[in-house]
Design an enzyme around this catalytic site. Structure first.
Site, short mmCIF file in Angstrom:
data_model
loop_
_atom_site.label_atom_id
_atom_site.label_comp_id
_atom_site.label_asym_id
_atom_site.label_seq_id
_atom_site.Cartn_x
_atom_site.Cartn_y
_atom_site.Cartn_z
N HIS A 372 0.80 -1.23 0.00
CA HIS A 372 0.00 0.00 0.00
C HIS A 372 0.82 1.27 0.00
O HIS A 372 0.26 2.36 0.07
CB HIS A 372 -0.92 0.04 1.22
N LYS A 544 -9.45 13.84 4.02
CA LYS A 544 -8.56 12.68 4.06
C LYS A 544 -7.65 12.87 5.25
O LYS A 544 -7.64 13.95 5.85
CB LYS A 544 -7.75 12.55 2.76
N ARG A 545 -6.88 11.86 5.64
CA ARG A 545 -5.93 12.06 6.73
C ARG A 545 -5.03 13.26 6.40
O ARG A 545 -4.71 13.52 5.25
CB ARG A 545 -5.06 10.80 6.92
N LYS A 550 -0.08 14.62 1.19
CA LYS A 550 -1.41 14.86 0.63
C LYS A 550 -1.62 16.35 0.34
O LYS A 550 -2.57 16.73 -0.34
CB LYS A 550 -2.49 14.33 1.56
N THR A 655 -8.82 6.41 -2.48
CA THR A 655 -10.13 5.85 -2.79
C THR A 655 -11.21 6.91 -2.66
O THR A 655 -12.28 6.77 -3.23
CB THR A 655 -10.48 4.67 -1.85
N LYS A 659 -14.89 7.87 -4.69
CA LYS A 659 -16.19 8.17 -4.09
C LYS A 659 -16.73 9.49 -4.63
O LYS A 659 -17.92 9.61 -4.94
CB LYS A 659 -16.07 8.28 -2.56
C1 LIG Z 1 -12.40 6.80 1.76
C2 LIG Z 1 -11.96 7.25 3.09
C3 LIG Z 1 -10.61 7.54 3.31
C4 LIG Z 1 -9.56 7.48 2.22
O1 LIG Z 1 -9.43 8.77 1.64
P1 LIG Z 1 -8.24 9.15 0.66
O2 LIG Z 1 -8.59 10.51 0.17
O3 LIG Z 1 -8.23 8.13 -0.43
O4 LIG Z 1 -6.99 9.14 1.47
C5 LIG Z 1 -10.24 7.96 4.57
N1 LIG Z 1 -11.14 8.09 5.57
C6 LIG Z 1 -12.44 7.83 5.38
C7 LIG Z 1 -13.39 8.02 6.52
C8 LIG Z 1 -12.91 7.40 4.14
O5 LIG Z 1 -14.21 7.14 3.98
#
Ligand SMILES: *Cc1c(COP(=O)(O)O)cnc(C)c1O
Length: 819
Positions: A372, A544-545, A550, A655, A659
């Protein structure tokens, strides 16, 4: 294992309700009603628990049928091992997958409640940090939906990911007690218990075989969470292990002697194992605890898998261990469960009496590994001395795997001998000898995969290049996906959508659906933050985190520049701009200083911008606290633009980009991770691209490090970037000292050696892309067309596609549908 049949309500329900049919019609589900003598009215919380238990009972029935069917058919089965699952809420998902919304909605109405309100009573199960854990949860949903014989294994953390509160100081972490009231979605399995050993030593038997003895033993107790598939009976398991002290370990003598603390030490020692999701690894104790957690998951799961294999075999006929890989596939979600490899070897050799070669053949044909990350700091390495202490038998096995690998290279691949120091498993650097878990995984797995095409290509060309020359067929790509059941709210992504992209009526419908979601989001933001936002402004979201790679810092510096320009404009000029609401959300790891500074900066900027009457009808900056799955489910449907702007080559896949795209949200992003494939699918004209590419990044960094004087002399830092930083340093957003954070960006703009993440390098092209966004948004028809095409082009990113590929190309398993 004992028969899987589980009686409903064995989870120890504690609500003061009795399950009776609300209405006698068989179409209307039984929902609990107050016991006789209690008020007729349900509080929302009681209504939630009653509804959940009723739905849970249905699931358990299907789940028993599924288990019995698998047991009878004995297909090859996959076991997904993951230290994290980010499940979010279960009720809406279960009702949706069982296709019983209408019946439950009706039954709740009769009790005076709305289903939409009741589901909000549920606490998120946040047994994960972010993308990796959410991926595991999406995968379970797809495994069940595709009727695949597949299960998940994980840990039942008492405290999941912390709750984030925003104060004047920035982020504050609060323990999240998701089990405070009990979870209706788990069933404790007192009949499924395995011992797990730590420490101790290795004894050699007279016949030369070896046995791990002594040390401490704790019990792994199973809690099963039923995972329903969509419109199918198949309901699979997420089996979560909890650690308990062995009852015979409880020292009654010490207890009777009044030495309560010593007597209960074993109990609290066992309880520590599953106490928290990610014990801080700043101390040696924290590191040891994390390693214990990893081994606990691997050992309990493999003992369970082996027992089930034997039971299913014994029922029929004689069998051989060499058949194990034709009945069992084990997938490692990153290197966290790597210890499954030496543990399987140990169980086969020391418990089942197999020789090395036979055990190795079985193990390597069973285990596959998903990588990953390529970030060096995220590649797990465990201290050899800690491993020798905690897992002495496993270290012997790892040493033997390494020795045999080295011998193989020296005898068959002399051309790679010079590479051995980096490709062997044990790094024997005398300062700090470590075990390199990724190397152990690659050497011992039959397949290794990355999680997006670009990431898999980078793995093959760089991190694992030497292994590719040894085992060219071992390496694959499996681009991540998301479950459309949870992540699509208001429309379904059919290719036929493309035909309607420019249809005026369809556009109007599309637009009003989006507006409804934006309004719902605006109400949520007002409730949670007190900030009122305009649903007619462009909703721009980055959630995101919080991580430097990022680049939330790029986003907020862009917002700062936008604010400064708006301040400088006349009222007339402002009217020609595109009003925006920029929303941020995400948690910073508690000890990650720069990430926490970024959270603070976003909040400080928001406080100034949102209360500036000259500008705040054209720009708002909002930090949405406590980002988690449920918050994501509120934010994503209301988004119009989302930012996926990592330094190219650093985000393995992402991911949330999928979404957002699925929900008709346009992306501003770099050519990183799955962005590359999303852009291919939805069309480059529907994607706001900027920034350096992955193959340019190493050169850009090197130029900076080498300090090539001629290049630096030529280099003109972008004036907009300088202006945004200067404005922040000047104290425009309060008195907090942002110099250390901003100093990390000095480097490729000509002075210093910082800016590893190339924020300065990418800033000008980012701002240009943002101008293209503003222009595009002014053309409603064009924007709506792009939005429709985003959804239409997102079909590839369903986790059903991803899981079908794993099933066919790695696991070699087939559908096993419950009749
Ligand atoms: C999908 C999701 C992530 C992943 O987000 P990225 O932008 O791909 O890092 C992190 N936290 C939650 C709660 C999510 O639903």
């Amino acid at each position: 294992m004992a028969p899987a049949s589980v009686k409903p309500n064995s989870a120890g329900a504690t609500t003061s309700t009795a399950t009776v049919s609300a209405v006698s019609s068989s179409k209307v589900p039984p929902i609990a009603r107050p016991l006789a003598g209690e008020p007729e009215e349900f509080e929302p919380e009681q209504a939630y628990f009653a509804t959940a238990e009723s739905v849970r009972d249905r699931l358990i029935q299907q789940w028993n049928e599924t288990y019995a069917h698998y047991h009878k058919e004995d297909p090859k089965q996959t076991y997904y091992l993951s230290m994290e699952y980010l499940q979010g809420r279960a009720l809406t998902n279960a009702i949706g997958n069982l296709d019983i919304q209408d019946a439950y909605g009706k039954a709740l109405n009769q009790l005076g409640h709305q289903l939409e309100d009741i589901v909000e009573q549920e606490k998120d199960a946040a047994l994960g940090n972010g993308g990796l854990g959410r991926l595991a949860s999406c995968f379970l949903d797809s495994m069940a939906t595709l009727n695949l014989p597949a299960w998940g294994y994980g840990l039942r953390y008492r405290y999941g990911l912390f709750k984030q509160r925003i104060t004047k100081e920035g982020q504050e972490e609060i323990a999240e007690d998701w089990l405070e009231k009990f979870s209706p979605w788990e069933v404790v399995r007192h009949d499924v218990v395995f011992p797990v050993r730590f420490f101790g030593h290795v004894e050699v038997n007279p016949d030369g075989s070896r046995k791990w003895v002594g040390g401490d033993t704790v019990q792994a107790l199973a809690y099963d969470v039923p995972i329903p598939g969509y419109k199918t009976k198949n309901t699979i398991s997420l089996r979560l292990w909890e650690a308990r002290a062995s009852s015979d370990d409880f020292n009654l003598f010490l207890f009777n002697d009044g030495q309560y603390e010593s007597a209960s030490q074993l109990h609290s020692g066992a309880q520590q194992i599953c106490a928290v999701l990610y014990p801080g690894d700043a101390t040696e104790n924290g590191k040891l605890l994390r390693l214990k957690q990893q081994f606990f998951l691997c050992s309990a799961s493999l003992q369970d898998i082996i027992l089930r294999f034997k039971e299913r075999k014994n029922e029929n006929r004689s069998w051989k261990w060499s058949e194990f890989p034709s009945k069992v596939a084990v997938q490692l979600n990153d290197t966290h469960p790597t210890l499954a490899i030496p543990e399987l070897m140990r169980l086969l050799m020391d418990n089942e009496g197999l020789g090395w070669d036979e055990a190795w053949d079985v193990t390597t044909r069973t285990v596959a590994y998903t990588n990953h990350t390529v970030l060096p700091e995220a590649l797990e390495k465990w201290s050899q001395s800690v491993m020798w202490k905690l897992l002495p038998r496993h270290m012997e096995i790892i040493e033997e795997i390494d020795t045999r690998f080295i011998t193989m290279i020296r005898t068959t691949r002399t051309d790679l001998e010079s590479k051995l120091p980096s490709i062997c498993i044990l790094d024997n650097n005398p300062q700090k000898p470590v075990v390199r878990m990724a190397n152990l995984c690659v050497v011992s797995s039959h397949k290794v995969n990355g999680v997006a095409q670009l990431h898999s290509d980078i793995l093959k060309a760089e991190l694992f290049a030497d292994y590719v020359s040894i085992w060219p067929k071992k390496f694959q790509n499996k681009t991540n996906g998301i479950t459309p059941r949870r992540w699509l709210r208001f429309c379904s992504p059919e290719l036929s959508l493309r035909k309607f992209a420019e249809n005026a009526d369809f556009q109007a419908e599309w637009s009003s659906a989006k507006m409804a979601n934006k309004q719902r989001l605006a109400q949520y933001i007002l409730r949670e933050t007190g900030v009122s936002i305009d649903p007619n402004s462009l909703f721009d979201i980055q959630v995101k985190r919080i991580h430097e790679y990022k680049r939330q810092l790029l986003n907020i510096l862009g917002a700062i520049y936008r604010y400064k320009k708006l301040k400088e404009m006349s009222a007339e000029e402002r009217k020609n701009t595109t009003p925006r609401t920029i929303m941020f959300g995400g948690k910073a790891f508690a000890t990650y200083t720069n990430a926490k500074r970024i959270v603070k900066l976003v909040n400080d900027v928001g406080a100034v911008v949102n209360s500036d009457p000259e500008v705040n009808s054209y720009l708002k900056v909002v930090f949405v606290p406590n980002y988690n799955v449920s918050v994501a489910e509120m934010l994503i449907p209301g988004s119009e633009l989302s930012q996926h702007i990592s330094t190219a080559g650093m985000e393995a896949s992402g991911t949330s980009n999928m979404k957002f795209a699925l929900n008709g949200c346009l992306i501003i992003g770099t050519l990183d991770g799955a962005n590359v494939e999303i852009r291919e699918e939805i069309g480059e004209e529907n994607f706001f691209l900027f920034g350096a590419t992955a193959d340019e990044v190493p050169r850009l960094r090197k130029e900076r490090e080498n300090g090539l004087s001629s290049l630096i002399a030529q280099f003109k830092p972008d004036p907009r970037f300088e202006e945004a930083k200067e404005y922040t340093r000047s104290g425009a957003f309060g008195s907090y000292d942002y110099n250390p954070l901003l100093d990390s960006l000095e480097g490729n703009s000509g002075y210093g050696r910082g800016d590893y993440f190339l924020v300065g390098h990418d800033f000008p092209s980012y701002m240009d892309a943002q101008e293209r966004v503003d222009e595009a948004y002014k053309d409603r028809k064009r924007w709506l067309k792009m939005s429709i095409l985003s959804t239409a082009g997102s079909g590839k990113f369903s986790s059903d596609r991803t899981i079908s590929q794993y099933a066919k190309e790695i696991w070699n398993i087939e559908e096993c549908r419950v009749p």
